[in-house]
Structure formats: C-alpha cells, structure tokens
Design an enzyme around this catalytic site. Structure first.
Site, mmCIF file in Angstrom:
data_model
loop_
_atom_site.group_PDB
_atom_site.id
_atom_site.type_symbol
_atom_site.label_atom_id
_atom_site.label_comp_id
_atom_site.label_asym_id
_atom_site.label_seq_id
_atom_site.Cartn_x
_atom_site.Cartn_y
_atom_site.Cartn_z
ATOM 1 N N GLU A 18 -3.743 4.002 2.027
ATOM 2 C CA GLU A 18 -3.920 4.320 3.444
ATOM 3 C C GLU A 18 -3.893 5.843 3.565
ATOM 4 O O GLU A 18 -3.048 6.498 2.940
ATOM 5 C CB GLU A 18 -2.758 3.702 4.252
ATOM 6 C CG GLU A 18 -2.809 3.992 5.744
ATOM 7 C CD GLU A 18 -1.642 3.330 6.512
ATOM 8 O OE1 GLU A 18 -0.591 3.059 5.914
ATOM 9 O OE2 GLU A 18 -1.807 3.110 7.726
ATOM 10 N N HIS A 46 0.837 -1.207 0.000
ATOM 11 C CA HIS A 46 0.000 0.000 0.000
ATOM 12 C C HIS A 46 0.867 1.250 0.000
ATOM 13 O O HIS A 46 2.066 1.183 0.240
ATOM 14 C CB HIS A 46 -0.981 0.020 1.181
ATOM 15 C CG HIS A 46 -0.345 0.103 2.545
ATOM 16 N ND1 HIS A 46 -0.043 -1.001 3.305
ATOM 17 C CD2 HIS A 46 0.039 1.168 3.294
ATOM 18 C CE1 HIS A 46 0.482 -0.624 4.457
ATOM 19 N NE2 HIS A 46 0.559 0.697 4.482
HETATM 20 CO CO CO Z 1 1.060 1.783 6.247
#
Ligand code: CO
Length: 134
Positions: free
Chosen positions: A130, A79
């Site tokens: 995120e 991510h």
């Molecule tokens: Co992270």
C-alpha cells in the site's frame, strides 16, 4: 521514492482477542476497534515508537480480506504501507516501470483518511504493498 513505513497490516479472525494480546502480552498501546464499513474491515491500531501495526478483521459479506483468511486461517501479514510525498507522481512512475496498480488506479481514501493505492503482490515479491500520501 518511498519514505517512512506507515504501518504493517495483519489480518485476524478475532480483533478483540488480537488487540488484547498486543495490549496485555506484548504491552503495546492499542486503539479501540473501529468498524469501517466502506472498506469491509474493522481496524485496530497498535502504536509503536517508530511505526504502527494495523489489525484487520473482516466486516460484512464481501470483505476484501475474507479470501486471505480462508488461505491463512490463523491470520497473517496482509500488507505493508509506505508513505510517499506525491501519490499521483508515485503511481505514474510505478506504472511506467511495469508495476500493476490494483483497482481503478485512482487513489481511494484509506483507513487513515489519506489517499492510498495498492500494488500487485506479484510485482513486489509476494507482498501486497500500500502506498499512502504522507
Ligand atoms: Co493499510
């Protein structure tokens, strides 16, 4: 809305080996490995001049990155994390525009002690995103 790139996370099978490669082969500044049982991962941070790399190794029986490593046995980018000034305002704006927020939709305290949320990779071109309160 999004601000600085806080980190890029890379899932690995062997975090000590990965940390050694970043320290010795790439010459980076590397933190110690920190088990984070509440997140199901062990983390190492690579400190770069302009951002961080977060190495993630599965910890425990139902690690959230176990499936990713089954699909990507060599490891891989898991991510990216962007900073936002106000995570609740960011979440509400994202939801209003149709982005899917994972989990309960309420921010959790992430690996850096700050509130975070994850956004569905299908809404962001195959990349798990995120967002972290700056
Ligand atoms: Co992270």
């Amino acid at each position: 809305m999004i601000g600085r790139l806080n980190h890029v996370a890379i899932a690995v099978r062997d975090i000590e080996k990965a940390a050694r490669t970043y320290r010795e082969t790439l010459g980076a500044e590397v933190s110690d490995a920190v088990p984070q049982p509440e997140h199901g991962v062990t983390t190492v941070f690579i400190m770069l001049p302009n951002t961080k790399i977060e190495l993630l190794e599965p910890l425990g029986a139902d690690s959230p990155i176990a499936k990713f490593l089954e699909r990507n046995p060599d490891g891989g980018m898991h991510h990216i994390c962007y900073e936002v000034d106000d995570i609740i305002a960011a979440r509400d704006k994202l939801k209003a525009q149709g982005a899917r927020v994972l989990g309960t939709g309420e921010p959790r305290i992430g690996a850096h002690g700050k509130p975070v949320l994850f956004l569905h990779p299908k809404d962001f071109f195959g990349t798990l995103v995120e967002i972290e309160q700056a």
